[in-house]
Design an enzyme around this catalytic site. Structure first.
Site, short mmCIF file in Angstrom:
data_model
loop_
_atom_site.label_atom_id
_atom_site.label_comp_id
_atom_site.label_asym_id
_atom_site.label_seq_id
_atom_site.Cartn_x
_atom_site.Cartn_y
_atom_site.Cartn_z
N CYS A 32 0.81 -1.22 0.00
CA CYS A 32 0.00 0.00 0.00
C CYS A 32 0.85 1.27 0.00
O CYS A 32 0.34 2.36 -0.28
CB CYS A 32 -0.95 0.00 1.19
SG CYS A 32 -2.03 -1.44 1.21
N HIS A 55 -3.48 7.22 2.98
CA HIS A 55 -3.88 5.92 2.44
C HIS A 55 -5.25 5.56 3.00
O HIS A 55 -5.47 5.62 4.21
CB HIS A 55 -2.82 4.88 2.81
CG HIS A 55 -3.23 3.49 2.48
ND1 HIS A 55 -3.79 3.15 1.27
CD2 HIS A 55 -3.18 2.34 3.21
CE1 HIS A 55 -4.06 1.86 1.26
NE2 HIS A 55 -3.71 1.34 2.43
N ASN A 69 -10.16 -0.12 0.44
CA ASN A 69 -8.69 -0.02 0.39
C ASN A 69 -8.20 -0.61 -0.93
O ASN A 69 -8.29 -1.81 -1.16
CB ASN A 69 -8.12 -0.80 1.59
CG ASN A 69 -6.59 -0.80 1.63
OD1 ASN A 69 -5.93 -0.42 0.66
ND2 ASN A 69 -6.03 -1.23 2.74
N1 COA Z 1 -18.04 -8.53 10.20
C1 COA Z 1 -18.46 -8.80 11.43
N2 COA Z 1 -17.64 -9.13 12.43
C2 COA Z 1 -16.31 -9.18 12.15
C3 COA Z 1 -15.80 -8.90 10.88
C4 COA Z 1 -16.73 -8.57 9.88
N3 COA Z 1 -16.35 -8.28 8.62
N4 COA Z 1 -14.46 -9.02 10.90
C5 COA Z 1 -14.12 -9.36 12.14
N5 COA Z 1 -15.26 -9.46 12.91
C6 COA Z 1 -15.38 -9.80 14.31
C7 COA Z 1 -14.18 -10.55 14.84
O1 COA Z 1 -14.31 -11.92 14.56
C8 COA Z 1 -14.30 -10.25 16.32
O2 COA Z 1 -15.27 -11.09 16.87
P1 COA Z 1 -15.08 -11.70 18.33
O3 COA Z 1 -15.01 -10.51 19.26
O4 COA Z 1 -16.28 -12.54 18.49
O5 COA Z 1 -13.80 -12.47 18.28
C9 COA Z 1 -14.85 -8.83 16.36
O6 COA Z 1 -15.43 -8.61 15.07
C10 COA Z 1 -13.82 -7.77 16.64
O7 COA Z 1 -12.70 -8.05 15.81
P2 COA Z 1 -11.43 -7.13 15.83
O8 COA Z 1 -10.41 -7.69 14.90
O9 COA Z 1 -11.04 -6.85 17.24
O10 COA Z 1 -12.05 -5.78 15.23
P3 COA Z 1 -11.36 -4.39 15.06
O11 COA Z 1 -12.13 -3.35 15.75
O12 COA Z 1 -9.88 -4.46 15.30
O13 COA Z 1 -11.56 -4.14 13.49
C11 COA Z 1 -10.33 -4.22 11.45
C12 COA Z 1 -10.99 -5.02 12.57
C13 COA Z 1 -9.71 -5.20 10.47
C14 COA Z 1 -11.39 -3.39 10.74
C15 COA Z 1 -9.26 -3.27 12.06
O14 COA Z 1 -8.42 -4.00 12.93
C16 COA Z 1 -8.42 -2.63 11.02
O15 COA Z 1 -8.89 -1.86 10.21
N6 COA Z 1 -7.10 -2.86 11.04
C17 COA Z 1 -6.21 -2.30 10.07
C18 COA Z 1 -6.30 -3.11 8.81
C19 COA Z 1 -5.70 -2.42 7.63
O16 COA Z 1 -5.73 -1.23 7.53
N7 COA Z 1 -5.16 -3.21 6.71
C20 COA Z 1 -4.60 -2.75 5.50
C21 COA Z 1 -3.27 -2.15 5.72
S1 COA Z 1 -2.65 -1.47 4.27
#
Ligand code: COA
Length: 321
Positions: free
Chosen positions: A111, A248, A278
């Protein structure tokens, strides 16, 4: 001589998949995706390829710059989703455009790829090696995503953005700050094809994108403000001097957190994540080109472009428009 952006273009696949559509594939909801990320829909390639999207964005950027393709002497495509392992997407785009005088190659910095391309083009232009560069960020990440993994498949979209850079004695790129930390490569990765050679016969499926979302989130909110501050310091500027911070487009909450850390109003942080999700290396040039098209960029304004991604990699670039 500085390197200055003189034209931009963008191209997205025609097909739009909203969050409700994704909730028919995995256990998720529009509410969860919108609240946690700001994403409402994404464009997915159906007929399009990384090459066709890249060429589409590039043609618009050349038209915007008023330059014939023959005048380009450096053509870089930032991508992790080249249609062919070899040749590079850049060589195929070169052929499509007729950019016969360009040195053409791809770079892989995930990215952060577009910022790395800007970094290279700036150095080449400043040193006088090349005068006119066409930089493209292009991805069809949908082919690397595991469409049964709700933790990743909701986050990404396909698309391409392009910018033409030329030597200029007014404005342009003032300073940059980039970095990489390979020791954290497993936080966000996608394995290549298994090795089927007769002595190895690796037994595994071809890789899909996998990610530790929380680790990436923490890395982004910590590193992005630091590299922006570093680039601003090199340029002799402060966050208050900047008109637009183009970040980004990975997660709305990451962008809001960076705005808060820099003590800047959110209005200075344009977003298209709601519509595009993204798009990896394409995210920054798409946002830039859309802003230019919408008449939101004015000569003399100061911009920061900043991003982060797999590698881990990150970067920030300060420029005068
Ligand atoms: N829909 C519903 N629930 C989801 C889900 C979805 N698409 N994806 C994950 N969950 C669930 C998980 O399983 C978890 O459930 P649990 O509590 O029963 O275990 C819960 O939601 C919370 O998951 P978590 O990973 O703690 O959520 P979060 O608040 O960290 O959000 C992201 C997840 C991926 C959105 C966030 O971590 C993020 O944006 N990270 C950066 C990723 C990124 O930018 N990547 C590209 C880099 S270039």
């Amino acid at each position: 001589m500085n390197a200055k952006i003189i034209g931009t273009g963008w191209q997205l696949p025609a097909y739009e998949a909203d969050n409700d559509y994704l909730s028919t594939l995995v256990e998720t909801s529009d509410e969860w995706i919108t609240e946690r990320t700001g994403i409402r829909k994404r464009h997915l390639a159906k007929e399009e390829t990384t090459t066709s999207l890249a060429a589409g964005a590039a043609k618009k950027a050349l038209a915007d710059a008023g330059l014939p393709a023959e005048e380009i002497d450096l053509l870089i495509v930032a991508t992790i989703t080249s249609d062919t392992v070899t040749p590079s997407t850049a060589c195929r785009v070169q052929a499509e455009l007729g950019a016969v005088h360009a040195v053409a190659f791809d770079i892989n910095a995930a990215c952060s790829g577009f910022l790395y391309a800007v970094h290279m083009a700036d150095a080449f232009i400043k040193s006088g090696v090349y005068r006119k560069a066409l930089l493209i960020g292009a991805e069809t990440l949908s082919k690397l995503v595991d469409w049964t993994d709700r933790g990743t498949c909701v986050l990404f979209g396909d698309g391409a953005g392009a910018a033409v850079l030329a030597a200029s004695d007014q404005g342009g790129i003032a300073a940059q700050s980039l970095g990489s930390n390979g020791s954290k490569w497993e936080v966000l990765s996608c394995m290549g094809r298994p090795n089927g050679n007769p002595v190895c016969r690796e037994q595994r499926e071809p890789g899909y994108l996998q990610m530790n979302g929380q680790e990436v989130f923490k890395f982004a909110v910590k590193t992005v403000p630091l590299c922006i501050e570093d680039a601003l310091e090199k340029a002799g500027l402060s966050p208050d001097d900047i008109d637009h911070f183009l970040l980004h487009q990975a997660n709305k909450r990451i962008i809001q957190s960076v705005a808060k850390r820099l003590k800047q109003p959110e209005e200075k942080f344009p977003m298209n994540i709601g519509q595009c999700a993204n798009t990896s290396a394409a995210s920054l040039p798409i946002l830039l080109a859309q802003m230019k098209e919408q008449g939101r960029l004015h000569p003399g304004e100061k911009l920061v472009l900043s991003g982060f991604g797999a590698g881990l990699t990150w970067g920030a670039c300060v420029m005068e428009w």
